[in-house]
Motif scaffolding. Sequence first.
Motif, PDB file in Angstrom:
ATOM      1  N   LEU A  67       1.387   1.664   8.932  1.00 31.40           N
ATOM      2  CA  LEU A  67       0.330   0.976   9.316  1.00 31.40           C
ATOM      3  C   LEU A  67      -0.492   1.676  10.448  1.00 31.40           C
ATOM      4  N   LYS A  68       0.383   2.432  11.222  1.00 31.41           N
ATOM      5  CA  LYS A  68      -0.141   3.452  12.109  1.00 31.41           C
ATOM      6  C   LYS A  68      -0.875   4.472  11.631  1.00 31.41           C
ATOM      7  N   THR A  69      -0.372   5.042  10.567  1.00 29.97           N
ATOM      8  CA  THR A  69      -1.135   6.114   9.728  1.00 29.97           C
ATOM      9  C   THR A  69      -2.413   5.716   8.996  1.00 29.97           C
ATOM     10  N   ALA A  70      -2.425   4.164   8.622  1.00 29.74           N
ATOM     11  CA  ALA A  70      -3.735   3.663   7.942  1.00 29.74           C
ATOM     12  C   ALA A  70      -4.822   3.536   9.114  1.00 29.74           C
ATOM     13  N   LEU A  71      -4.306   3.018  10.250  1.00 27.29           N
ATOM     14  CA  LEU A  71      -5.478   2.678  11.305  1.00 27.29           C
ATOM     15  C   LEU A  71      -6.048   4.167  11.737  1.00 27.29           C
ATOM     16  N   GLN A  72      -5.083   5.045  11.740  1.00 22.27           N
ATOM     17  CA  GLN A  72      -5.555   6.472  12.203  1.00 22.27           C
ATOM     18  C   GLN A  72      -6.710   6.811  11.466  1.00 22.27           C
ATOM     19  N   LYS A  73      -6.181   6.822   9.839  1.00 23.58           N
ATOM     20  CA  LYS A  73      -7.486   6.965   9.061  1.00 23.58           C
ATOM     21  C   LYS A  73      -8.722   6.457   9.003  1.00 23.58           C
ATOM     22  N   VAL A  74      -8.380   5.159   9.305  1.00 30.71           N
ATOM     23  CA  VAL A  74      -9.708   4.318   9.427  1.00 30.71           C
ATOM     24  C   VAL A  74     -10.601   4.786  10.706  1.00 30.71           C
ATOM     25  N   LYS A  75     -10.029   4.986  11.815  1.00 30.03           N
ATOM     26  CA  LYS A  75     -10.684   5.328  13.003  1.00 30.03           C
ATOM     27  C   LYS A  75     -11.204   6.779  12.948  1.00 30.03           C
ATOM     28  N   PHE A  76     -10.336   7.527  12.534  1.00 31.11           N
ATOM     29  CA  PHE A  76     -10.867   8.964  12.679  1.00 31.11           C
ATOM     30  C   PHE A  76     -11.345   9.584  11.305  1.00 31.11           C
ATOM     31  N   ASP A  77     -11.348   9.016  10.152  1.00 31.84           N
ATOM     32  CA  ASP A  77     -11.862   9.523   8.961  1.00 31.84           C
ATOM     33  C   ASP A  77     -12.881   8.398   8.412  1.00 31.84           C
ATOM     34  N   SER A  78     -13.050   7.497   8.977  1.00 27.97           N
ATOM     35  CA  SER A  78     -13.736   6.304   8.521  1.00 27.97           C
ATOM     36  C   SER A  78     -13.587   5.788   7.114  1.00 27.97           C
ATOM     37  N   ARG A  79     -12.442   5.256   6.872  1.00 31.49           N
ATOM     38  CA  ARG A  79     -11.813   4.888   5.577  1.00 31.49           C
ATOM     39  C   ARG A  79     -11.926   3.550   5.563  1.00 31.49           C
ATOM     40  N   ARG A  80     -13.113   3.135   5.109  1.00 27.97           N
ATOM     41  CA  ARG A  80     -13.257   1.503   5.078  1.00 27.97           C
ATOM     42  C   ARG A  80     -12.515   1.077   4.085  1.00 27.97           C
ATOM     43  N   GLU A  81     -12.250   1.683   2.871  1.00 25.25           N
ATOM     44  CA  GLU A  81     -11.415   1.039   1.853  1.00 25.25           C
ATOM     45  C   GLU A  81      -9.945   0.759   2.392  1.00 25.25           C
ATOM     46  N   ILE A  82      -9.429   1.529   3.270  1.00 23.35           N
ATOM     47  CA  ILE A  82      -8.136   1.311   3.683  1.00 23.35           C
ATOM     48  C   ILE A  82      -8.340   0.035   4.763  1.00 23.35           C
ATOM     49  N   LEU A  83      -9.241  -0.069   5.350  1.00 23.99           N
ATOM     50  CA  LEU A  83      -9.450  -1.314   6.492  1.00 23.99           C
ATOM     51  C   LEU A  83      -9.341  -2.513   5.564  1.00 23.99           C
ATOM     52  N   GLU A  84     -10.206  -2.412   4.451  1.00 30.13           N
ATOM     53  CA  GLU A  84     -10.087  -3.679   3.532  1.00 30.13           C
ATOM     54  C   GLU A  84      -8.761  -4.045   3.005  1.00 30.13           C
ATOM     55  N   LEU A  85      -7.894  -3.006   3.003  1.00 28.13           N
ATOM     56  CA  LEU A  85      -6.688  -3.229   2.562  1.00 28.13           C
ATOM     57  C   LEU A  85      -5.901  -3.962   3.743  1.00 28.13           C
ATOM     58  N   LEU A  86      -6.073  -3.464   4.953  1.00 25.83           N
ATOM     59  CA  LEU A  86      -5.344  -4.245   6.037  1.00 25.83           C
ATOM     60  C   LEU A  86      -5.903  -5.528   6.351  1.00 25.83           C
ATOM     61  N   ALA A  87      -7.407  -5.903   5.935  1.00 19.98           N
ATOM     62  CA  ALA A  87      -7.873  -7.068   6.021  1.00 19.98           C
ATOM     63  C   ALA A  87      -7.053  -8.107   5.017  1.00 19.98           C
ATOM     64  N   GLU A  88      -6.597  -7.558   4.037  1.00 16.85           N
ATOM     65  CA  GLU A  88      -5.819  -8.290   3.023  1.00 16.85           C
ATOM     66  C   GLU A  88      -4.564  -8.541   3.831  1.00 16.85           C
ATOM     67  N   GLU A  89      -4.004  -7.690   4.221  1.00 18.83           N
ATOM     68  CA  GLU A  89      -2.648  -7.996   5.262  1.00 18.83           C
ATOM     69  C   GLU A  89      -2.593  -8.957   6.230  1.00 18.83           C
ATOM     70  N   TYR A  90      -3.683  -9.101   6.846  1.00 15.17           N
ATOM     71  CA  TYR A  90      -4.136 -10.031   7.906  1.00 15.17           C
ATOM     72  C   TYR A  90      -4.128 -11.387   7.200  1.00 15.17           C
ATOM     73  N   CYS A  91      -4.905 -11.726   6.203  1.00 17.50           N
ATOM     74  CA  CYS A  91      -4.900 -12.813   5.379  1.00 17.50           C
ATOM     75  C   CYS A  91      -3.697 -13.148   4.806  1.00 17.50           C
ATOM     76  N   GLN A  92      -2.774 -12.281   4.316  1.00 16.57           N
ATOM     77  CA  GLN A  92      -1.717 -12.833   3.945  1.00 16.57           C
ATOM     78  C   GLN A  92      -0.643 -13.129   4.714  1.00 16.57           C
ATOM     79  N   PHE A  93      -0.601 -12.767   5.941  1.00 19.41           N
ATOM     80  CA  PHE A  93       0.352 -12.917   7.009  1.00 19.41           C
ATOM     81  C   PHE A  93       0.505 -14.705   7.128  1.00 19.41           C
ATOM     82  N   SER A  94       1.880 -15.204   6.776  1.00 20.91           N
ATOM     83  CA  SER A  94       2.255 -16.298   6.612  1.00 20.91           C
ATOM     84  C   SER A  94       1.927 -17.039   7.925  1.00 20.91           C
ATOM     85  N   ALA A  95       1.101 -18.423   7.896  1.00 23.46           N
ATOM     86  CA  ALA A  95       0.896 -19.097   9.293  1.00 23.46           C
ATOM     87  C   ALA A  95       2.233 -19.356   9.685  1.00 23.46           C
TER      88      ALA A  95
END
Length: 228
Positions: A67-95
């Motif tokens: 997750l740390k590596t992914a967010l660094q790629k989003v922030k520093f390399d503008s990798r929106r496709e990775i951010l979309e996958l992280l958004a999926e992770e957020y939605c999948q988090f069980s209530a």
Amino acid sequence: MLIRLLKNWYKVLLSVFGPGKCAGCGQIAEEGLLCGVCRAALQQPLWLPARDALDGAGMLFRYSGALKTALQKVKFDSRREILELLAEEYCQFSAADWPGALRGILHRRAVIIVPIPTAQQRVKARGFDIPLVLFEKPGAGHCLTPALARTRETLPQYDLRPLERRLNLEGCFAVTQNVAGKTVVVVDDIFTTGATMEEAAKALKAAGAAEVYGLAFCGSIENYGAGQ
């Protein structure tokens, strides 16, 4: 309608070409960035006590590993496709796995969810605003209210010491909508010292918000409250 069509199109592609690989171990990841094993290992549903104007803060994942590596790629390399996958992770988090205090707060009728605004120069450089993409995902169960704006540009926080972070952010937020008497949950991608959420909470409380809580996608709490 368009978002739903795009999501269905993505699922069709997934069924044809197969699921992606987990960013943690390389095994199959049916949805999101991680497989079930790596996701469970990084889940960290913590609730932190009140500090300054912030009435408490929760986080869902540990800011480490894939997750740390992914967010660094989003922030520093503008990798929106990775951010979309992280958004999926957020939605999948069980209530059921959310911090108990946060579950109760989010079920209140008058609560509003407010993203921490990113400095405009960084939004322009990336082409997107990280909290907006991360938390405004179909299926997240809520809508965002952009009630905060940056009054000035600030330095990136990652190279600053805790006290420098607080000074960097001081007075940088303005409230743009009526929040008087409301319960507000501010959301951001990463939580470390808590300085960003505390400064946002200060502005919201000054504008009349009754309570202000925080929710971070992931966090590292070793420096929470440092730099006082």
